[in-house]
Design a protein around this motif. Structure first.
Motif, PDB file in Angstrom:
ATOM      1  N   ASP A 174       0.847  -1.183   0.000  1.00  0.00           N
ATOM      2  CA  ASP A 174       0.000   0.000   0.000  1.00  0.00           C
ATOM      3  C   ASP A 174       0.896   1.253   0.000  1.00  0.00           C
ATOM      4  O   ASP A 174       2.020   1.220   0.506  1.00  0.00           O
ATOM      5  N   TRP A 175       0.354   2.361  -0.525  1.00  0.00           N
ATOM      6  CA  TRP A 175       1.211   3.566  -0.590  1.00  0.00           C
ATOM      7  C   TRP A 175       1.557   4.101   0.796  1.00  0.00           C
ATOM      8  O   TRP A 175       2.539   4.835   0.957  1.00  0.00           O
ATOM      9  N   SER A 176       0.797   3.666   1.825  1.00  0.00           N
ATOM     10  CA  SER A 176       1.122   4.124   3.176  1.00  0.00           C
ATOM     11  C   SER A 176       2.437   3.516   3.676  1.00  0.00           C
ATOM     12  O   SER A 176       2.977   3.967   4.691  1.00  0.00           O
ATOM     13  N   ALA A 177       2.978   2.526   2.926  1.00  0.00           N
ATOM     14  CA  ALA A 177       4.294   1.967   3.287  1.00  0.00           C
ATOM     15  C   ALA A 177       5.403   3.008   3.131  1.00  0.00           C
ATOM     16  O   ALA A 177       6.530   2.792   3.577  1.00  0.00           O
ATOM     17  N   LEU A 178       5.063   4.131   2.524  1.00  0.00           N
ATOM     18  CA  LEU A 178       5.986   5.264   2.467  1.00  0.00           C
ATOM     19  C   LEU A 178       6.491   5.582   3.881  1.00  0.00           C
ATOM     20  O   LEU A 178       7.631   6.019   4.074  1.00  0.00           O
ATOM     21  N   ALA A 179       5.630   5.359   4.851  1.00  0.00           N
ATOM     22  CA  ALA A 179       5.964   5.658   6.245  1.00  0.00           C
ATOM     23  C   ALA A 179       7.146   4.834   6.740  1.00  0.00           C
ATOM     24  O   ALA A 179       7.851   5.239   7.675  1.00  0.00           O
ATOM     25  N   THR A 180       7.388   3.667   6.125  1.00  0.00           N
ATOM     26  CA  THR A 180       8.498   2.829   6.595  1.00  0.00           C
ATOM     27  C   THR A 180       9.855   3.475   6.307  1.00  0.00           C
ATOM     28  O   THR A 180      10.847   3.125   6.929  1.00  0.00           O
ATOM     29  N   LEU A 181       9.883   4.415   5.357  1.00  0.00           N
ATOM     30  CA  LEU A 181      11.169   5.033   5.004  1.00  0.00           C
ATOM     31  C   LEU A 181      11.713   5.852   6.173  1.00  0.00           C
ATOM     32  O   LEU A 181      12.921   5.906   6.402  1.00  0.00           O
TER      33      LEU A 181
END
Ligand code: NAP
Length: 294
Positions: free
Chosen positions: A277-284
């Motif tokens: 999901d695009w919310s995986a951006l948060a893992t960066l």
């Protein structure tokens, strides 16, 4: 009303089902044919081609990106060639402002109408007919499309007679959602690395100043680290940031935060994020803080 629906992915399948539920005669078409079966079981008529899906008064498209919409609209036997004069193409995908302009012109030349009607809401909202829809196009065409759009959404905003305006509003909205995902990711990394409970932190945020759905939805996904299966896949998020930057460049409006987000998405995709999901951006932000590898 007799209508067609092209594109039965995560979003389109729920939207087409709700049009059937509202009593419309729906002819469905999808590139991968197997995805038509559940809709046919609910009463839809299967089309053998894009052209067959254009036999009604209007045809919806809910396709991945510009390339897919251009292929289906302008290709041989495509929508422009197949929809009858006076027919309406209701374009609900998140596409570029430039393609919306090109579509409007081509449909106009063919005596057809384009209603740009991009949507806000994830697949769960599509299934529950809870989408928020921003529609733009000639007033009579938007008027004809209104009952169809009301069957798939909870809110309808008719914003303009120029279709591309709706696409710009949608892209700017997704830009804002991505900024929230990025900033929530950074804040959550800070709280998490300090050993503070992230779920309680999110509750503090969302029950006070940050009670908006975007904080609740994405805060819950980020706090739980739940990025699979994707509701809105990371490559689509990357696409929308590219499209908002292109529209902004055309208008000579700098969007420095969108430029940063573009690189964040490239980093996510370069590190195996295609099916997240695009919310995986948060893992960066967690990775940058030394909290996770890769
Ligand atoms: P999806 O599940 O990946 O579905 C994409 C659809 O496009 C499928 O029907 C796919 O067909 C079709 N497609 C892709 N390339 C094609 C091509 N070259 N020719 C013909 N058909 C093609 O995507 P989605 O999540 O439903 O998103 C669809 C659109 O809605 C995107 O523009 C997205 O940005 C927008 N949107 C998504 C969300 C969300 O939360 N998911 C919310 C609002 C807006 P196959 O089945 O054959 O692959």
């Amino acid at each position: 009303m007799k209508i067609g629906f092209i594109g039965l992915g995560r979003m389109g399948s729920g939207m087409a089902a709700n049009l059937l539920k509202a009593g419309h005669e729906v002819i469905v078409y999808n590139r991968t044919r197997e995805k038509m079966a559940p809709l046919v079981a609910k009463g839809a008529k299967p089309a053998a081609s894009t052209a067959e899906a254009c036999a009604g008064e209007a045809v919806f498209t809910m396709l991945a990106n510009d390339d897919a919409v251009a292929e289906v609209a302008f290709g041989e036997g495509g929508i422009v060639a197949s929809l009858k004069p006076g027919g309406i193409h209701i374009s609900t995908s998140t596409i570029s402002v430039a393609l919306a302009e090109r579509l409007a012109e081509a449909h106009g030349k063919a005596g057809q109408h384009l209603v740009s009607a991009p949507v806000f809401g994830r697949p769960e909202a599509a299934e529950a007919a809870q989408l928020s829809i921003v529609a733009a196009g000639a007033a009579p065409a938007v008027g004809t499309a209104k009952p169809l759009l009301e069957a798939i959404g909870q809110k309808l905003f008719a914003v303009s007679e120029t279709p591309k305006d709706a696409n710009l509003i949608k892209l700017s909205g997704n830009f804002l959602i991505a900024t929230v995902i990025e900033s929530l990711g950074e804040a959550m990394a800070l709280i998490g690395k300090a050993g503070i409970d992230r779920a309680q932190y999110l509750e503090i945020l969302t029950s006070t100043l940050f009670g908006a759905p975007v904080y609740k939805t994405y805060g819950a996904l980020i706090s739980a680290g739940k990025f699979e299966p994707p509701g809105f896949a990371a490559p689509l998020g990357h696409k929308d940031i590219r499209l908002v930057l292109a529209a902004a460049e055309d208008l000579r409006v700098p969007l420095p935060i969108a430029s940063l987000l573009r690189d964040r998405f490239i980093t996510l995709l370069a590190n195996g994020g295609d099916n997240l999901d695009w919310s995986a951006l948060a893992t960066l932000a967690e990775r940058d803080a030394g909290m996770r590898q890769g």
